[in-house]
Design a protein around this motif. Structure first.
Motif, PDB file in Angstrom:
ATOM      1  N   PRO A 369      34.121  40.434  34.725  1.00  0.00           N
ATOM      2  CA  PRO A 369      35.090  41.337  34.614  1.00  0.00           C
ATOM      3  C   PRO A 369      35.961  41.227  33.299  1.00  0.00           C
ATOM      4  N   LEU A 370      36.266  40.210  32.937  1.00  0.00           N
ATOM      5  CA  LEU A 370      37.476  40.474  31.851  1.00  0.00           C
ATOM      6  C   LEU A 370      36.614  41.178  30.578  1.00  0.00           C
ATOM      7  N   ARG A 371      35.396  40.623  30.451  1.00  0.00           N
ATOM      8  CA  ARG A 371      34.715  41.335  29.437  1.00  0.00           C
ATOM      9  C   ARG A 371      34.391  42.863  29.592  1.00  0.00           C
ATOM     10  N   MET A 422      30.373  52.397  44.649  1.00  0.00           N
ATOM     11  CA  MET A 422      30.923  52.088  43.305  1.00  0.00           C
ATOM     12  C   MET A 422      32.427  52.039  43.200  1.00  0.00           C
ATOM     13  N   VAL A 423      33.054  52.700  44.081  1.00  0.00           N
ATOM     14  CA  VAL A 423      34.624  52.595  43.924  1.00  0.00           C
ATOM     15  C   VAL A 423      35.047  51.296  44.422  1.00  0.00           C
ATOM     16  N   PHE A 424      34.614  50.717  45.221  1.00  0.00           N
ATOM     17  CA  PHE A 424      34.982  49.379  45.772  1.00  0.00           C
ATOM     18  C   PHE A 424      34.811  48.511  44.967  1.00  0.00           C
ATOM     19  N   TRP A 425      33.430  48.409  44.358  1.00  0.00           N
ATOM     20  CA  TRP A 425      32.903  47.636  43.350  1.00  0.00           C
ATOM     21  C   TRP A 425      33.822  47.533  42.212  1.00  0.00           C
ATOM     22  N   LEU A 426      34.370  48.778  41.836  1.00  0.00           N
ATOM     23  CA  LEU A 426      35.250  48.943  40.644  1.00  0.00           C
ATOM     24  C   LEU A 426      36.707  48.337  40.766  1.00  0.00           C
ATOM     25  N   THR A 427      37.069  48.492  42.028  1.00  0.00           N
ATOM     26  CA  THR A 427      38.420  47.944  42.434  1.00  0.00           C
ATOM     27  C   THR A 427      38.369  46.406  42.560  1.00  0.00           C
ATOM     28  N   VAL A 428      37.365  45.845  43.079  1.00  0.00           N
ATOM     29  CA  VAL A 428      37.251  44.371  43.032  1.00  0.00           C
ATOM     30  C   VAL A 428      37.146  43.711  41.437  1.00  0.00           C
ATOM     31  N   ASP A 429      36.291  44.545  40.679  1.00  0.00           N
ATOM     32  CA  ASP A 429      35.947  44.185  39.167  1.00  0.00           C
ATOM     33  C   ASP A 429      37.330  44.253  38.544  1.00  0.00           C
ATOM     34  N   THR A 430      38.151  45.305  38.970  1.00  0.00           N
ATOM     35  CA  THR A 430      39.366  45.498  38.083  1.00  0.00           C
ATOM     36  C   THR A 430      40.401  44.287  38.489  1.00  0.00           C
ATOM     37  N   ILE A 431      40.483  44.086  39.460  1.00  0.00           N
ATOM     38  CA  ILE A 431      41.423  43.107  40.058  1.00  0.00           C
ATOM     39  C   ILE A 431      41.133  41.609  39.517  1.00  0.00           C
ATOM     40  N   LEU A 435      43.117  39.144  36.766  1.00  0.00           N
ATOM     41  CA  LEU A 435      43.599  37.988  37.301  1.00  0.00           C
ATOM     42  C   LEU A 435      43.193  37.160  36.238  1.00  0.00           C
ATOM     43  N   ALA A 436      41.894  37.164  35.705  1.00  0.00           N
ATOM     44  CA  ALA A 436      41.452  36.358  34.689  1.00  0.00           C
ATOM     45  C   ALA A 436      42.159  36.592  33.213  1.00  0.00           C
ATOM     46  N   ALA A 437      42.806  37.935  32.980  1.00  0.00           N
ATOM     47  CA  ALA A 437      43.668  38.059  31.775  1.00  0.00           C
ATOM     48  C   ALA A 437      45.151  37.481  31.955  1.00  0.00           C
ATOM     49  N   ASP A 438      45.813  37.743  32.816  1.00  0.00           N
ATOM     50  CA  ASP A 438      47.281  37.547  32.938  1.00  0.00           C
ATOM     51  C   ASP A 438      47.589  36.420  34.238  1.00  0.00           C
ATOM     52  N   GLY A 439      46.828  36.436  35.038  1.00  0.00           N
ATOM     53  CA  GLY A 439      46.928  35.624  36.206  1.00  0.00           C
ATOM     54  C   GLY A 439      47.844  36.357  37.317  1.00  0.00           C
ATOM     55  N   GLU A 440      48.529  35.543  38.174  1.00  0.00           N
ATOM     56  CA  GLU A 440      49.254  36.601  39.109  1.00  0.00           C
ATOM     57  C   GLU A 440      50.479  37.024  38.685  1.00  0.00           C
ATOM     58  N   THR A 441      50.521  38.207  37.940  1.00  0.00           N
ATOM     59  CA  THR A 441      52.053  38.474  37.462  1.00  0.00           C
ATOM     60  C   THR A 441      52.636  39.430  38.173  1.00  0.00           C
ATOM     61  N   GLU A 442      53.859  39.760  37.944  1.00  0.00           N
ATOM     62  CA  GLU A 442      54.856  40.401  38.776  1.00  0.00           C
ATOM     63  C   GLU A 442      54.102  41.888  38.902  1.00  0.00           C
ATOM     64  N   GLU A 443      53.433  42.465  38.056  1.00  0.00           N
ATOM     65  CA  GLU A 443      52.915  43.723  38.004  1.00  0.00           C
ATOM     66  C   GLU A 443      51.794  44.003  39.019  1.00  0.00           C
ATOM     67  N   PRO A 445      50.846  42.854  42.159  1.00  0.00           N
ATOM     68  CA  PRO A 445      50.986  43.370  43.560  1.00  0.00           C
ATOM     69  C   PRO A 445      51.160  44.831  43.567  1.00  0.00           C
ATOM     70  N   LEU A 446      52.093  45.534  42.604  1.00  0.00           N
ATOM     71  CA  LEU A 446      52.005  46.948  42.502  1.00  0.00           C
ATOM     72  C   LEU A 446      50.561  47.543  42.370  1.00  0.00           C
ATOM     73  N   LEU A 447      49.654  46.946  41.419  1.00  0.00           N
ATOM     74  CA  LEU A 447      48.424  47.392  41.011  1.00  0.00           C
ATOM     75  C   LEU A 447      47.543  47.321  42.521  1.00  0.00           C
ATOM     76  N   ILE A 448      47.671  46.172  43.114  1.00  0.00           N
ATOM     77  CA  ILE A 448      46.856  46.041  44.266  1.00  0.00           C
ATOM     78  C   ILE A 448      47.324  46.811  45.578  1.00  0.00           C
ATOM     79  N   ALA A 449      48.536  47.277  45.518  1.00  0.00           N
ATOM     80  CA  ALA A 449      48.843  48.199  46.549  1.00  0.00           C
ATOM     81  C   ALA A 449      48.424  49.488  46.319  1.00  0.00           C
ATOM     82  N   SER A 450      48.518  50.120  45.028  1.00  0.00           N
ATOM     83  CA  SER A 450      47.968  51.204  44.395  1.00  0.00           C
ATOM     84  C   SER A 450      46.491  51.614  44.753  1.00  0.00           C
ATOM     85  N   LEU A 451      46.019  50.530  44.319  1.00  0.00           N
ATOM     86  CA  LEU A 451      44.322  50.700  44.347  1.00  0.00           C
ATOM     87  C   LEU A 451      44.055  50.596  46.076  1.00  0.00           C
ATOM     88  N   THR A 452      44.565  49.912  46.852  1.00  0.00           N
ATOM     89  CA  THR A 452      44.241  49.944  48.286  1.00  0.00           C
ATOM     90  C   THR A 452      44.752  51.079  48.872  1.00  0.00           C
TER      91      THR A 452
END
Length: 502
Positions: A369-371, A422-431, A435-443, A445-452
């Motif tokens: 996912p990070l690649r 594909m939409v659901f797969w891409l959402t899981v892959d993006t999150i 998580l791999a890039a920056d961990g559980e950042t403050e931003e 939760p906002l991304l998660i809320a927006s995607l869902t």
């Protein structure tokens, strides 16, 4: 430089070898060593250790353009001579100790034997060598200066002499290896602080912060008076050492304000758990500020590499394949990853480079996912000539979503809409990538809320997604989703995904 092997640091932005070589030649101490190497000749006399005869120090000082009567001139000349000898800029033939003893017995001290000195073969590299050869000379000079900086000052050595004229190391409380390790640690911390801020070395670091990084235990809250005193002692030690390191071009250094030292107490010198003094920027700078120069970044990195530390530099991946690029930049901060990617793309035909990047982004391993995120980052700067390679992966289960995003952002028409899978797969892959890039950042939760929010019944479908990170991502969403009800649904979905995966 002692260091733990296999430890990876953020990448550093280095100047070119040609620029660094010019800086090395302009470093005051190195330039003085070169001048003395050219001055050395048949009449130059040296002692058993290759040191310049004391009677010749005024002449050497004059050759450096210094006033021989100046009390510091002999010190500058002696330092420069030692660097010239240690780097091979000067070749010395030391006196025969037996001959010297015989000469002293026959003619007294004034008639003692001397060795000779002459310009060394390496002196020709200063003007005729490649930049890398000049830098090798400078690195050798740096080792001499670092060794000198780890030695106590002359007053301390004199105080520690025993009745036989030997240094009593017990009374001096000086351990050569310990002192060298301390200075190595300080320089490693300064390097890390520099590369963590982007790797260009633009910001100076307050001396108390560096001292505290070596003294204050990790996790300590309010430091004790004893720790504050140790920070103060370390700070003054570093003040002396950085004064010695500045002339070789390693650092730019603003020493501790002597007037401030006359006024301040130990508590003033190290206020707070970080060891940084309170007050405005001007007040902080009075406690000493140090910055690694571009040449200093090069020098400390070279010593780290020799010690087995993985210390990458931007541009090192230019000649490697896309798989190595994406794997490596996945561990870099985003700005450094972007800089590395841009250099990689600069030397390639874009359509072929994009196809290679997309192929390297495939995979179902933990790092995939990070690649793909770094691949998307690389494609962000690609122009229209990349479109055929991107369109070629529209039907790819792992890359189709990424391709659609890229095409849509450029307003390209005739792009097929993604199906729900594909939409659901891409959402899981993006999150998973975030998580791999920056961990559980403050931003996040906002991304998660927006995607869902764009998908009603998201968690009813998400646990069925055929992605290796599905359960892991849903568990994270259960912790991070700002809506309590949605978070609960995410936890239930994560449980189902775990059960489904066996």
């Amino acid at each position: 430089m002692s260091a733990e092997p296999h430890h990876t640091l953020p990448p550093v932005r280095l100047h070119s070898d040609a620029e660094l070589a010019r800086e090395a030649l302009g470093a005051p101490l190195f330039a003085r060593a070169v001048r003395l190497a050219r001055w050395a000749g048949p009449g130059t006399r040296v002692g058993v250790g290759g040191e310049l005869d004391a009677a010749q120090l005024p002449e050497a000082a004059a050759a450096l353009g210094l006033e021989p009567a100046d009390e510091d001139a002999a010190v500058y000349a002696s330092q420069a001579w030692r660097v010239a000898v240690d780097t091979g800029l000067v070749d010395v033939t030391e006196p025969d100790e037996d001959a010297e003893g015989a000469a002293e017995a026959e003619a007294g001290a004034e008639g003692s034997a001397h060795g000779t000195a002459a310009p060394g073969e390496d002196l020709a590299l200063v003007t005729g060598g490649a930049p890398g050869e000049v830098l090798d000379l400078w690195l050798a000079a740096l080792e001499t200066v670092l060794a000198d900086a780890a030695v106590p000052d002359l007053d301390e050595l004199v105080d520690a002499l025993d009745t036989g004229g030997e240094v009593d190391f017990g009374r001096l409380d000086w351990n050569p290896q310990r002192e060298a390790d301390f200075l190595d640690g300080v320089l490693a911390n300064l390097y890390l602080l520099t590369v963590a801020e982007g790797g260009a070395g633009e910001s100076a670091v307050p001396l108390p912060v560096l001292a505290a990084s070596m003294v204050v235990p990790d996790g300590m809250g309010e430091p004790t008076d004893e720790v504050l005193e140790r920070v103060s002692d370390a700070m003054m030690r570093l003040d002396d050492q950085f004064r010695q390191l500045e002339p070789i071009g390693l650092v730019e250094f603003r020493p501790v304000d002597e007037d401030l030292m006359a006024e301040a107490s130990d508590e003033d010198l190290a206020a707070g758990p970080s060891g940084a003094p309170a007050g405005d920027d001007e007040d902080v700078s009075r406690y000493g500020m140090v910055r690694l120069t571009p040449l200093g970044l090069y020098g400390i990195r070279a010593r780290m590499l020799e010690a087995g530390v993985e210390a990458p530099a931007i541009g090192e991946l230019s000649g490697k394949g896309a798989d190595a690029l994406l794997d490596t930049v996945s561990r870099f901060p985003e700005s450094a990853a972007q800089a590395e990617i841009e250099q990689w793309l600069a030397g390639r035909e874009l359509p072929a480079a994009v196809a290679e990047l997309l192929a390297a982004a495939r995979g179902d391993d933990e790092g995939a996912p990070l690649r793909r995120l770094r691949c998307q980052q690389a494609l962000a700067t690609a122009g229209p000539e990349a479109e055929p390679a991107v369109r070629a992966v529209l039907d790819d289960a792992e890359l189709g979503g990424l391709a659609r995003v890229w095409l849509a952002e450029r307003g390209v028409g005739d792009v097929p809409a993604p199906d729900a899978e594909m939409v659901f797969w891409l959402t899981v892959d993006t999150i998973a990538a975030q998580l791999a890039a920056d961990g559980e950042t403050e931003e996040l939760p906002l991304l998660i809320a927006s995607l869902t929010a764009h998908h009603s019944g998201f968690f009813e479908q998400a646990w069925r997604v055929e992605h290796p990170a599905t359960a892991y991502v849903l568990e994270a969403m259960g912790r991070l989703h700002p809506d309590r009800k949605a978070a609960k649904e995410a936890r239930k979905a994560a449980f189902k995904a775990r059960s489904r995966q066996g």
